[in-house]
Design an enzyme around this catalytic site. Structure first.
Site, short mmCIF file in Angstrom:
data_model
loop_
_atom_site.label_atom_id
_atom_site.label_comp_id
_atom_site.label_asym_id
_atom_site.label_seq_id
_atom_site.Cartn_x
_atom_site.Cartn_y
_atom_site.Cartn_z
CB SER A 229 -3.31 -19.77 15.78
OG SER A 229 -4.63 -20.00 15.46
CG HIS A 274 -5.08 -11.19 14.71
ND1 HIS A 274 -5.24 -11.27 16.33
CD2 HIS A 274 -3.79 -10.51 14.65
CE1 HIS A 274 -3.79 -11.96 16.53
NE2 HIS A 274 -3.14 -11.36 15.85
CG ASP A 278 2.18 -6.52 18.38
OD1 ASP A 278 1.79 -7.43 18.33
OD2 ASP A 278 3.68 -5.54 18.91
CB SER A 284 -8.96 -9.55 23.46
OG SER A 284 -8.90 -9.61 21.45
#
Length: 349
Positions: A229, A274, A278, A284
């Site tokens: 991304s 974010h 991890d 989410s």
């Protein structure tokens, strides 16, 4: 507003000291809010609404009323000014209201029809059906993140307590942890708990428990990049503030947005921040599904196959880098619609 705050605090069985501690302010300030000698800021009002479980609209109206009275209440032209301001506010509210595309509205209308049908057949709900769908959700959510367990292997780990040969300890823990996280959000749903920092950190803690215990339930302290991304998450020193804004946004919008849009927005906003080293994706999606469950919908299960995963990532990327959430909102709405259709089919309706 002072009576509203005091009554809500006493109903919750909290002392002013405890409220102050949870808000991160001085105890004397809470006492002044309750006596009316000090006015809380808008941000503090939203936090108080969440903490004391006061309807946000009720407390905001009371706060704004007192603010208006304090500012212009004694002025001889106050009433005339208010009448003019009312016209202005109505116009601004109408022009700034976020529009939903006709395509999205059409899917939301279809979802609402399906939900009405579902509500009429809740007596056909079955523990075994729910268990099977939750198992599929764990399988798919982990598959998105690269877990190689099959659906059958996921079942054997959860329901038989077996260890799968050739699969890592991490993959086993991801399966067990995710299933426990589903149980946790269902408990939150039944208790009608508001979504706040404590609950989100608890969900994340379950996801990473035993895998990365030092990071489980804690915001990241280092900068991260999202593989594949171009979106760059905020610097670690900004995470706590971004998360504070995230919860304020939720409290401000939870009563005005369609639950599907609210759930999708919360998913996108959380994964964009974010906040964790991890487990951001799984957390989410769990937060999104908690909102859906709280509003009487069912789990929206995003598939982990290549095509579904790529569409999921691409719509997220567009939302994060081009400030255009339409594709992502449509994607989540379509997933929920398909999940509802399948569920009604399973129970024979």
């Amino acid at each position: 507003m002072k009576t509203l705050l005091k009554n809500a605090r006493e109903q919750k069985g909290l002392k002013t000291r405890e409220v102050a501690q949870l808000l991160g302010i001085d105890q004397a300030l809470v006492s002044k809010f309750e006596s009316g000698t000090r006015k809380p800021t808008r941000e503090q009002v939203i936090k108080l609404a969440s903490l004391l479980e006061i309807d946000l609209e009720t407390i905001m109206v009371a706060w704004l009323k007192e603010k208006i009275l304090y500012e212009i209440g004694q002025d001889e032209f106050a009433l005339k000014a208010l009448l003019v301001a009312e016209q202005e506010i109505r116009y601004q509210s109408k022009s700034s209201k976020k529009k939903i595309s006709s395509t999205l509205q059409k899917i939301l209308d279809e979802i609402d029809i399906l939900k009405i049908k579902l509500d009429g057949f809740r007596q056909f709900d079955s523990y075994r059906i729910a268990q099977a769908l939750e198992l599929e959700y764990t399988f798919e959510s982990n598959r998105i993140e690269g877990n190689t367990m099959t659906l059958r292997e996921t079942d054997l780990v959860i329901n038989e307590g077996l260890t799968i040969s050739g699969k890592s300890m991490r993959e086993h823990l991801e399966v067990i942890n995710h299933q426990e996280a589903i149980a946790y959000i269902k408990d939150l749903m039944q208790r009608n708990s508001s979504i706040n920092e404590r609950e989100v950190l608890s969900i994340h803690n379950l996801i990473l428990r035993g895998i990365q215990p030092e990071d489980a339930g804690r915001y990241r302290k280092v900068q991260v990049m999202i593989q594949g991304s171009s979106h760059m998450p905020p610097q670690p020193f900004l995470v706590a503030k971004e998360m504070e804004d995230f919860f304020i946004w939720y409290e401000t919008n939870k009563s005005s947005l369609h639950p599907i849009v609210l759930a999708a927005e919360m998913h996108e906003r959380l994964v964009t921040i974010h906040p964790f080293i991890d487990g951001n994706g799984r957390t989410s999606r769990l937060v999104m599904n908690l909102i859906l469950l709280q509003n009487g919908y069912i789990i929206a299960n995003i598939k982990g196959d290549y095509e579904s995963r790529m569409k999921y990532y691409q719509t997220l990327e567009t939302a994060q880098t081009k400030n255009n959430k339409e594709d992502f909102l449509l994607f989540i709405a379509q997933i929920e619609k398909e999940s509802l259709e399948r569920y009604l089919l399973i129970i024979g309706q």
